[in-house]
Design a protein around this motif. Structure first.
Motif, PDB file in Angstrom:
ATOM      1  N   SER A   1     -16.519  33.788 -16.448  1.00  0.00           N
ATOM      2  CA  SER A   1     -16.018  34.479 -17.726  1.00  0.00           C
ATOM      3  C   SER A   1     -14.622  34.471 -18.216  1.00  0.00           C
ATOM      4  O   SER A   1     -13.846  34.056 -17.347  1.00  0.00           O
ATOM      5  CB  SER A   1     -16.331  36.051 -17.644  1.00  0.00           C
ATOM      6  OG  SER A   1     -15.628  36.606 -16.503  1.00  0.00           O
ATOM      7  N   VAL A   2     -14.308  34.615 -19.269  1.00  0.00           N
ATOM      8  CA  VAL A   2     -12.913  34.593 -19.846  1.00  0.00           C
ATOM      9  C   VAL A   2     -12.032  35.527 -19.068  1.00  0.00           C
ATOM     10  O   VAL A   2     -11.078  35.208 -18.770  1.00  0.00           O
ATOM     11  CB  VAL A   2     -13.165  34.881 -21.463  1.00  0.00           C
ATOM     12  CG1 VAL A   2     -13.201  36.378 -21.633  1.00  0.00           C
ATOM     13  CG2 VAL A   2     -11.383  34.755 -21.762  1.00  0.00           C
ATOM     14  N   GLU A   3     -12.707  36.869 -18.617  1.00  0.00           N
ATOM     15  CA  GLU A   3     -11.781  37.690 -17.977  1.00  0.00           C
ATOM     16  C   GLU A   3     -11.570  37.038 -16.250  1.00  0.00           C
ATOM     17  O   GLU A   3     -10.527  37.280 -16.102  1.00  0.00           O
ATOM     18  CB  GLU A   3     -12.827  38.957 -17.751  1.00  0.00           C
ATOM     19  CG  GLU A   3     -12.901  39.687 -19.049  1.00  0.00           C
ATOM     20  CD  GLU A   3     -11.366  40.143 -19.440  1.00  0.00           C
ATOM     21  OE1 GLU A   3     -11.212  39.775 -20.783  1.00  0.00           O
ATOM     22  OE2 GLU A   3     -10.388  40.595 -18.676  1.00  0.00           O
ATOM     23  N   ARG A   4     -12.655  36.404 -15.885  1.00  0.00           N
ATOM     24  CA  ARG A   4     -12.309  35.883 -14.598  1.00  0.00           C
ATOM     25  C   ARG A   4     -11.209  34.542 -14.774  1.00  0.00           C
ATOM     26  O   ARG A   4     -10.388  34.516 -13.947  1.00  0.00           O
ATOM     27  CB  ARG A   4     -13.705  35.004 -14.023  1.00  0.00           C
ATOM     28  CG  ARG A   4     -13.453  34.393 -12.615  1.00  0.00           C
ATOM     29  CD  ARG A   4     -13.044  35.057 -11.699  1.00  0.00           C
ATOM     30  NE  ARG A   4     -12.643  34.346 -10.499  1.00  0.00           N
ATOM     31  CZ  ARG A   4     -11.721  34.509  -9.527  1.00  0.00           C
ATOM     32  NH1 ARG A   4     -11.052  35.534  -9.585  1.00  0.00           N
ATOM     33  NH2 ARG A   4     -11.548  33.596  -8.621  1.00  0.00           N
ATOM     34  N   ALA A   5     -11.335  33.875 -15.714  1.00  0.00           N
ATOM     35  CA  ALA A   5     -10.251  32.965 -16.089  1.00  0.00           C
ATOM     36  C   ALA A   5      -8.911  33.366 -16.296  1.00  0.00           C
ATOM     37  O   ALA A   5      -7.834  32.865 -15.609  1.00  0.00           O
ATOM     38  CB  ALA A   5     -10.695  32.134 -17.227  1.00  0.00           C
TER      39      ALA A   5
ATOM     40  N   GLU B   1       1.100  28.988 -19.856  1.00  0.00           N
ATOM     41  CA  GLU B   1      -0.210  27.980 -20.597  1.00  0.00           C
ATOM     42  C   GLU B   1      -1.090  27.831 -19.374  1.00  0.00           C
ATOM     43  O   GLU B   1      -0.455  26.999 -18.545  1.00  0.00           O
ATOM     44  CB  GLU B   1       0.394  26.987 -21.656  1.00  0.00           C
ATOM     45  CG  GLU B   1       1.048  27.626 -22.894  1.00  0.00           C
ATOM     46  CD  GLU B   1       1.372  26.745 -23.762  1.00  0.00           C
ATOM     47  OE1 GLU B   1       2.096  26.915 -24.585  1.00  0.00           O
ATOM     48  OE2 GLU B   1       0.879  25.472 -23.832  1.00  0.00           O
ATOM     49  N   TYR B   2      -2.368  27.912 -19.590  1.00  0.00           N
ATOM     50  CA  TYR B   2      -3.286  27.275 -18.460  1.00  0.00           C
ATOM     51  C   TYR B   2      -4.595  26.785 -19.286  1.00  0.00           C
ATOM     52  O   TYR B   2      -4.821  27.356 -20.331  1.00  0.00           O
ATOM     53  CB  TYR B   2      -3.708  28.446 -17.484  1.00  0.00           C
ATOM     54  CG  TYR B   2      -2.633  28.783 -16.588  1.00  0.00           C
ATOM     55  CD1 TYR B   2      -1.806  29.745 -16.793  1.00  0.00           C
ATOM     56  CD2 TYR B   2      -2.807  28.295 -15.133  1.00  0.00           C
ATOM     57  CE1 TYR B   2      -0.766  30.089 -15.973  1.00  0.00           C
ATOM     58  CE2 TYR B   2      -1.857  28.706 -14.316  1.00  0.00           C
ATOM     59  CZ  TYR B   2      -0.731  29.671 -14.614  1.00  0.00           C
ATOM     60  OH  TYR B   2       0.007  29.812 -13.629  1.00  0.00           O
ATOM     61  N   ASP B   3      -5.076  25.615 -18.628  1.00  0.00           N
ATOM     62  CA  ASP B   3      -6.340  25.036 -19.156  1.00  0.00           C
ATOM     63  C   ASP B   3      -7.178  25.383 -17.915  1.00  0.00           C
ATOM     64  O   ASP B   3      -6.800  24.878 -16.921  1.00  0.00           O
ATOM     65  CB  ASP B   3      -6.363  23.756 -19.518  1.00  0.00           C
ATOM     66  CG  ASP B   3      -5.899  23.755 -21.014  1.00  0.00           C
ATOM     67  OD1 ASP B   3      -5.386  22.396 -21.213  1.00  0.00           O
ATOM     68  OD2 ASP B   3      -5.967  24.632 -21.732  1.00  0.00           O
ATOM     69  N   ILE B   4      -8.241  25.983 -17.944  1.00  0.00           N
ATOM     70  CA  ILE B   4      -9.177  26.177 -16.600  1.00  0.00           C
ATOM     71  C   ILE B   4     -10.605  25.890 -16.750  1.00  0.00           C
ATOM     72  O   ILE B   4     -11.104  26.174 -17.834  1.00  0.00           O
ATOM     73  CB  ILE B   4      -8.947  27.913 -16.194  1.00  0.00           C
ATOM     74  CG1 ILE B   4      -7.582  28.507 -16.003  1.00  0.00           C
ATOM     75  CG2 ILE B   4     -10.058  28.177 -15.146  1.00  0.00           C
ATOM     76  CD1 ILE B   4      -7.535  29.800 -15.866  1.00  0.00           C
ATOM     77  N   ASN B   5     -11.055  25.305 -15.890  1.00  0.00           N
ATOM     78  CA  ASN B   5     -12.575  24.685 -15.894  1.00  0.00           C
ATOM     79  C   ASN B   5     -13.333  25.647 -16.204  1.00  0.00           C
ATOM     80  O   ASN B   5     -13.409  26.818 -15.283  1.00  0.00           O
ATOM     81  CB  ASN B   5     -12.538  23.853 -14.867  1.00  0.00           C
ATOM     82  CG  ASN B   5     -13.937  22.859 -15.088  1.00  0.00           C
ATOM     83  OD1 ASN B   5     -14.984  23.414 -15.438  1.00  0.00           O
ATOM     84  ND2 ASN B   5     -13.725  21.792 -14.449  1.00  0.00           N
ATOM     85  N   VAL B   6     -14.194  25.652 -17.002  1.00  0.00           N
ATOM     86  CA  VAL B   6     -15.389  26.909 -17.137  1.00  0.00           C
ATOM     87  C   VAL B   6     -16.443  26.813 -16.265  1.00  0.00           C
ATOM     88  O   VAL B   6     -16.933  28.008 -15.979  1.00  0.00           O
ATOM     89  CB  VAL B   6     -15.830  26.790 -18.634  1.00  0.00           C
ATOM     90  CG1 VAL B   6     -16.948  27.812 -18.993  1.00  0.00           C
ATOM     91  CG2 VAL B   6     -14.792  26.968 -19.719  1.00  0.00           C
ATOM     92  N   SER B   7     -16.692  25.868 -15.651  1.00  0.00           N
ATOM     93  CA  SER B   7     -17.836  25.549 -14.860  1.00  0.00           C
ATOM     94  C   SER B   7     -17.347  25.937 -13.543  1.00  0.00           C
ATOM     95  O   SER B   7     -18.227  26.538 -12.773  1.00  0.00           O
ATOM     96  CB  SER B   7     -18.530  24.172 -14.846  1.00  0.00           C
ATOM     97  OG  SER B   7     -17.275  23.254 -14.310  1.00  0.00           O
ATOM     98  N   ASN B   8     -16.133  25.920 -12.852  1.00  0.00           N
ATOM     99  CA  ASN B   8     -15.794  26.192 -11.511  1.00  0.00           C
ATOM    100  C   ASN B   8     -14.490  26.752 -11.270  1.00  0.00           C
ATOM    101  O   ASN B   8     -14.219  27.158 -10.231  1.00  0.00           O
ATOM    102  CB  ASN B   8     -15.943  24.743 -10.877  1.00  0.00           C
ATOM    103  CG  ASN B   8     -14.887  23.941 -11.250  1.00  0.00           C
ATOM    104  OD1 ASN B   8     -13.984  24.161 -11.829  1.00  0.00           O
ATOM    105  ND2 ASN B   8     -15.074  22.541 -11.010  1.00  0.00           N
ATOM    106  N   GLY B   9     -13.625  27.148 -12.450  1.00  0.00           N
ATOM    107  CA  GLY B   9     -12.469  28.079 -12.178  1.00  0.00           C
ATOM    108  C   GLY B   9     -11.304  27.205 -11.872  1.00  0.00           C
ATOM    109  O   GLY B   9     -10.289  27.846 -11.488  1.00  0.00           O
ATOM    110  N   ALA B  10     -11.590  25.816 -11.798  1.00  0.00           N
ATOM    111  CA  ALA B  10     -10.419  25.053 -11.247  1.00  0.00           C
ATOM    112  C   ALA B  10      -9.439  24.826 -12.363  1.00  0.00           C
ATOM    113  O   ALA B  10      -9.659  24.807 -13.525  1.00  0.00           O
ATOM    114  CB  ALA B  10     -10.732  23.699 -11.057  1.00  0.00           C
TER     115      ALA B  10
END
Length: 204
Positions: free
Chosen positions: A140-144, A185-194
């Motif tokens: 989820s976006v909150e997890r990101a 600033e972050y880019d976080i993989n939606v599928s695994n949180g990397a």
């Protein structure tokens, strides 16, 4: 004749002493003496100058970084005399995975330089139980947001952006937030949180 010899020897001796004194002056003895006095004055002025304590220098650095002492680990607090004859405190400390470096004038307490570095690492991917779960499971976006905050070493922040996007055909969350005068600033993989990429800048 003996009287003349005695007088002559006296005159020769006086002339010799005069020549030696003149030679000493020509070889720079007075200059050496004035140089020595100048150095002594510089040294005494620095010794006489009232300096802030190491604890005061630490408080200045912590106030600038907007951190409490209980939340950091100091690795270096040293008073050094630099080549420009200025006393400085060299202070290094960690908060989470962020390293802070400060140079503080030991007399005025002014911050001469401030730097922070985030140690790069990638959150390990949690293996899914099945291929179906791998295809459908997304964070989820909150997890990101939590992943980004944890990586930045902060507990909370004012978020400016948190949205879905694509980076090199990879579905990511674009996360932007501010803590004090620092912008992350972050880019976080939606599928695994990397964490695909991360950066931090001082926002003047």
């Amino acid at each position: 004749m003996k009287k003349f010899n005695k007088l002559g020897k006296s005159l020769i001796g006086a002339a010799t002493v005069t020549c030696m004194l003149f030679a000493a002056g020509m070889t720079g003895v007075p200059y050496y003496g004035s140089s020595f006095v100048a150095k002594s004055k510089v040294s005494k002025s620095y010794k006489a100058a009232k300096k802030i304590t190491a604890d005061e220098a630490k408080r200045i650095a912590l106030a600038h970084a907007k951190l409490a002492e209980k939340d950091v680990t100091f690795v270096k607090v040293e008073l050094e005399l630099e080549d420009n004859n200025r006393y400085e405190y060299d202070i290094d400390f960690y908060s989470g995975n962020v390293e802070y470096d400060y140079e503080i004038d030991a007399v005025s307490g002014a911050i001469l330089s401030a730097d922070k570095d985030i140690e790069n690492y990638v959150i390990p991917t949690q293996p899914s139980t099945s291929a179906a779960n791998t295809q459908t499971s997304e964070i989820s976006v909150e997890r990101a947001k939590q992943i980004a905050l944890s990586h930045a070493g902060v507990g909370s922040a004012r978020f400016k952006k948190a949205k879905l996007d694509y980076e090199n055909s990879i579905k990511v969350y674009e996360i932007e937030f501010k803590v004090g005068n620092l912008e992350y600033e972050y880019d976080i993989n939606v599928s695994n949180g990397a964490i695909i990429s991360s950066s931090v800048e001082v926002d003047d």
